[in-house]
Motif scaffolding. Structure first.
Motif, PDB file in Angstrom:
ATOM      1  N   LYS A  46       0.820  -1.217   0.000  1.00 34.46           N
ATOM      2  CA  LYS A  46       0.000   0.000   0.000  1.00 34.46           C
ATOM      3  C   LYS A  46       0.853   1.267   0.000  1.00 34.46           C
ATOM      4  O   LYS A  46       0.618   2.177  -0.790  1.00 34.46           O
ATOM      5  CB  LYS A  46      -0.940   0.003   1.222  1.00 34.46           C
ATOM      6  CG  LYS A  46      -1.805  -1.231   1.313  1.00 34.46           C
ATOM      7  CD  LYS A  46      -2.708  -1.230   2.547  1.00 34.46           C
ATOM      8  CE  LYS A  46      -1.956  -1.200   3.872  1.00 34.46           C
ATOM      9  NZ  LYS A  46      -1.161  -2.429   4.152  1.00 34.46           N
ATOM     10  N   THR A  47       1.821   1.320   0.921  1.00 34.42           N
ATOM     11  CA  THR A  47       2.666   2.519   0.979  1.00 34.42           C
ATOM     12  C   THR A  47       3.503   2.638  -0.292  1.00 34.42           C
ATOM     13  O   THR A  47       3.693   3.743  -0.815  1.00 34.42           O
ATOM     14  CB  THR A  47       3.555   2.487   2.240  1.00 34.42           C
ATOM     15  OG1 THR A  47       2.713   2.567   3.388  1.00 34.42           O
ATOM     16  CG2 THR A  47       4.525   3.659   2.268  1.00 34.42           C
ATOM     17  N   THR A  48       3.969   1.508  -0.800  1.00 35.32           N
ATOM     18  CA  THR A  48       4.734   1.547  -2.055  1.00 35.32           C
ATOM     19  C   THR A  48       3.863   2.105  -3.177  1.00 35.32           C
ATOM     20  O   THR A  48       4.315   2.931  -3.988  1.00 35.32           O
ATOM     21  CB  THR A  48       5.257   0.138  -2.415  1.00 35.32           C
ATOM     22  OG1 THR A  48       6.032  -0.348  -1.319  1.00 35.32           O
ATOM     23  CG2 THR A  48       6.117   0.168  -3.671  1.00 35.32           C
ATOM     24  N   PHE A  88       2.145  11.830   4.834  1.00 38.02           N
ATOM     25  CA  PHE A  88       2.975  10.638   5.003  1.00 38.02           C
ATOM     26  C   PHE A  88       2.566   9.799   6.208  1.00 38.02           C
ATOM     27  O   PHE A  88       2.035  10.317   7.182  1.00 38.02           O
ATOM     28  CB  PHE A  88       4.453  11.031   5.118  1.00 38.02           C
ATOM     29  CG  PHE A  88       5.060  11.387   3.799  1.00 38.02           C
ATOM     30  CD1 PHE A  88       5.737  10.436   3.052  1.00 38.02           C
ATOM     31  CD2 PHE A  88       4.923  12.664   3.279  1.00 38.02           C
ATOM     32  CE1 PHE A  88       6.279  10.753   1.827  1.00 38.02           C
ATOM     33  CE2 PHE A  88       5.469  12.994   2.046  1.00 38.02           C
ATOM     34  CZ  PHE A  88       6.148  12.030   1.324  1.00 38.02           C
ATOM     35  N   GLN A  89       2.858   8.483   6.128  1.00 36.14           N
ATOM     36  CA  GLN A  89       2.578   7.558   7.238  1.00 36.14           C
ATOM     37  C   GLN A  89       3.428   7.952   8.439  1.00 36.14           C
ATOM     38  O   GLN A  89       2.989   7.949   9.568  1.00 36.14           O
ATOM     39  CB  GLN A  89       2.886   6.117   6.794  1.00 36.14           C
ATOM     40  CG  GLN A  89       2.576   5.054   7.838  1.00 36.14           C
ATOM     41  CD  GLN A  89       2.685   3.632   7.264  1.00 36.14           C
ATOM     42  OE1 GLN A  89       3.178   3.423   6.159  1.00 36.14           O
ATOM     43  NE2 GLN A  89       2.216   2.666   8.022  1.00 36.14           N
ATOM     44  N   ILE A  90       4.691   8.282   8.179  1.00 39.70           N
ATOM     45  CA  ILE A  90       5.582   8.738   9.243  1.00 39.70           C
ATOM     46  C   ILE A  90       5.781  10.237   9.050  1.00 39.70           C
ATOM     47  O   ILE A  90       6.311  10.687   8.039  1.00 39.70           O
ATOM     48  CB  ILE A  90       6.925   7.986   9.192  1.00 39.70           C
ATOM     49  CG1 ILE A  90       6.648   6.492   9.400  1.00 39.70           C
ATOM     50  CG2 ILE A  90       7.888   8.520  10.247  1.00 39.70           C
ATOM     51  CD1 ILE A  90       7.800   5.592   9.041  1.00 39.70           C
ATOM     52  N   LEU A 166      -3.615   9.966   1.643  1.00 34.43           N
ATOM     53  CA  LEU A 166      -3.390   9.874   3.090  1.00 34.43           C
ATOM     54  C   LEU A 166      -2.920   8.470   3.444  1.00 34.43           C
ATOM     55  O   LEU A 166      -3.588   7.489   3.106  1.00 34.43           O
ATOM     56  CB  LEU A 166      -4.690  10.160   3.850  1.00 34.43           C
ATOM     57  CG  LEU A 166      -5.361  11.517   3.607  1.00 34.43           C
ATOM     58  CD1 LEU A 166      -6.731  11.555   4.296  1.00 34.43           C
ATOM     59  CD2 LEU A 166      -4.481  12.653   4.109  1.00 34.43           C
ATOM     60  N   ASP A 167      -1.802   8.367   4.138  1.00 27.73           N
ATOM     61  CA  ASP A 167      -1.276   7.054   4.524  1.00 27.73           C
ATOM     62  C   ASP A 167      -1.418   6.865   6.033  1.00 27.73           C
ATOM     63  O   ASP A 167      -0.630   7.401   6.807  1.00 27.73           O
ATOM     64  CB  ASP A 167       0.197   6.925   4.114  1.00 27.73           C
ATOM     65  CG  ASP A 167       0.679   5.482   4.144  1.00 27.73           C
ATOM     66  OD1 ASP A 167      -0.051   4.613   4.659  1.00 27.73           O
ATOM     67  OD2 ASP A 167       1.803   5.235   3.647  1.00 27.73           O
ATOM     68  N   GLU A 168      -2.429   6.120   6.419  1.00 23.88           N
ATOM     69  CA  GLU A 168      -2.647   5.767   7.834  1.00 23.88           C
ATOM     70  C   GLU A 168      -2.615   6.962   8.767  1.00 23.88           C
ATOM     71  O   GLU A 168      -1.937   6.943   9.793  1.00 23.88           O
ATOM     72  CB  GLU A 168      -1.621   4.721   8.282  1.00 23.88           C
ATOM     73  CG  GLU A 168      -1.816   3.414   7.549  1.00 23.88           C
ATOM     74  CD  GLU A 168      -1.201   2.241   8.290  1.00 23.88           C
ATOM     75  OE1 GLU A 168      -1.275   2.221   9.524  1.00 23.88           O
ATOM     76  OE2 GLU A 168      -0.673   1.356   7.622  1.00 23.88           O
ATOM     77  N   VAL A 169      -3.353   7.996   8.421  1.00 22.00           N
ATOM     78  CA  VAL A 169      -3.354   9.174   9.303  1.00 22.00           C
ATOM     79  C   VAL A 169      -4.150   8.927  10.582  1.00 22.00           C
ATOM     80  O   VAL A 169      -4.067   9.705  11.519  1.00 22.00           O
ATOM     81  CB  VAL A 169      -3.869  10.458   8.602  1.00 22.00           C
ATOM     82  CG1 VAL A 169      -2.890  10.940   7.567  1.00 22.00           C
ATOM     83  CG2 VAL A 169      -5.248  10.265   8.026  1.00 22.00           C
TER      84      VAL A 169
HETATM   85 MG   LIG Z   1       2.348   1.206   4.767  1.00 19.26          MG
END
Ligand SMILES: [Mg+2]
Ligand SMILES: Nc1ncnc2c1ncn2[C@@H]1O[C@H](COP(=O)(O)OP(=O)(O)OP(=O)(O)O)[C@@H](O)[C@H]1O
Length: 253
Positions: A46-48, A88-90, A166-169
């Motif tokens: 997913k993040t990729t 970003f996720q991080i 949005l990545d896992e906000v």
């Molecule tokens: Mg991820």
């Protein structure tokens, strides 16, 4: 009659890391005014995929179109200017700068030539919208996780995107905080921005997503409404097989 217009289209996107096929032949569309969720077990890609969409990586294969323009080879900055915003996720804020300054930087980055006064105003209005106005003048490193996530969304919105990624906000948020974040994402969509979000918290996916794309082992394994995908035996098996905390009970929560 014309259907809803496509704002973002991925066709056959692939990304390899050495021998690992992190994303394989992924195709999907995001329509105007839509909230699309991308779900899948840890390591599904997913993040990729989001990195391919936002330009952190170039795909090994495939094509990406934003608002009718081919952006497959465009830089992250060019994609941002073309209307793609990303949280970003991080979260990596500029810790010594204030919260207001961090969001102002987002505005200046997103729109070349924007005047500083305008960027500062836009940042202020986004801090109000994301519930951070009282913290505007605090250094960003003082923020809590929830506040960090809000600032990340404010920074992404400051680039004035037409599509927000949005990545896992919502990760790590308490249920009441996640509900606030859900309301914020809805308000973003209601302002005319399409949203693609990655999320593990299934009640959030259920409440927010118009449509869900399920990834597993780099591929799209299912696509449809929340109800459709969570009743798909392949999807249930993928989650049960690799992610015990997302058992069937929670899938149908
Ligand atoms: Mg991820
Ligand atoms: N830069 C990289 N170099 C090598 N392998 C990578 C890199 N980034 C991701 N991977 C690998 O690609 C696969 C997909 O990872 P990715 O981070 O996209 O998964 P994800 O679906 O976002 O997972 P999570 O839900 O845990 O965030 C994993 O096997 C991961 O180890």
């Amino acid at each position: 009659m014309n259907g809803p217009s496509v704002v973002l289209s991925a066709e056959g996107l692939s990304k390899r890391f050495g021998g690992l096929k992190a994303v394989q032949q992924v195709s999907f569309k995001v329509y105007a005014g839509e909230i699309l969720a991308v779900i899948g077990p840890n390591g599904a890609g997913k993040t990729t995929l989001l990195n391919l969409l936002s330009g952190v990586y170039r795909p090994s294969e495939g094509r990406l179109t934003l608002l009718g323009r081919d952006i497959t080879q465009s830089s992250m900055e060019a994609r941002c200017h073309a209307g793609l915003g990303r949280a970003f996720q991080i979260v990596r804020p500029f810790g010594e700068m204030t919260v207001h300054e961090n969001v102002t930087v987002g505005a200046l980055f997103g729109t070349p030539g924007m005047r500083l006064a305008h960027a500062r105003e836009l940042a202020q209005s986004l801090l109000e919208r994301t519930g951070l106005a009282a913290l505007a003048d605090r250094p960003a490193h003082e923020l809590t996780l929830l506040q960090d996530k809000r600032m990340e969304v404010a920074r992404a919105l400051a680039t004035q995107p037409q599509v927000l990624l949005l990545d896992e906000v919502m990760a790590g948020l308490r249920p009441a905080e996640a509900q606030e974040a859900v309301a914020l994402v809805r308000s973003v969509r209601d302002s005319g921005v399409s949203v693609l979000f990655i999320e593990h918290i299934m009640p959030v996916v259920r409440d927010l997503a118009d449509r869900v794309v399920v990834m597993d082992q780099g591929q799209v394994m299912a696509e449809g409404s929340y109800r459709d995908v969570t009743s798909n035996p392949l999807v249930v098996a993928a989650y049960l097989g690799t992610e015990p905390e997302l058992g069937a009970g929670e899938l149908h929560a």
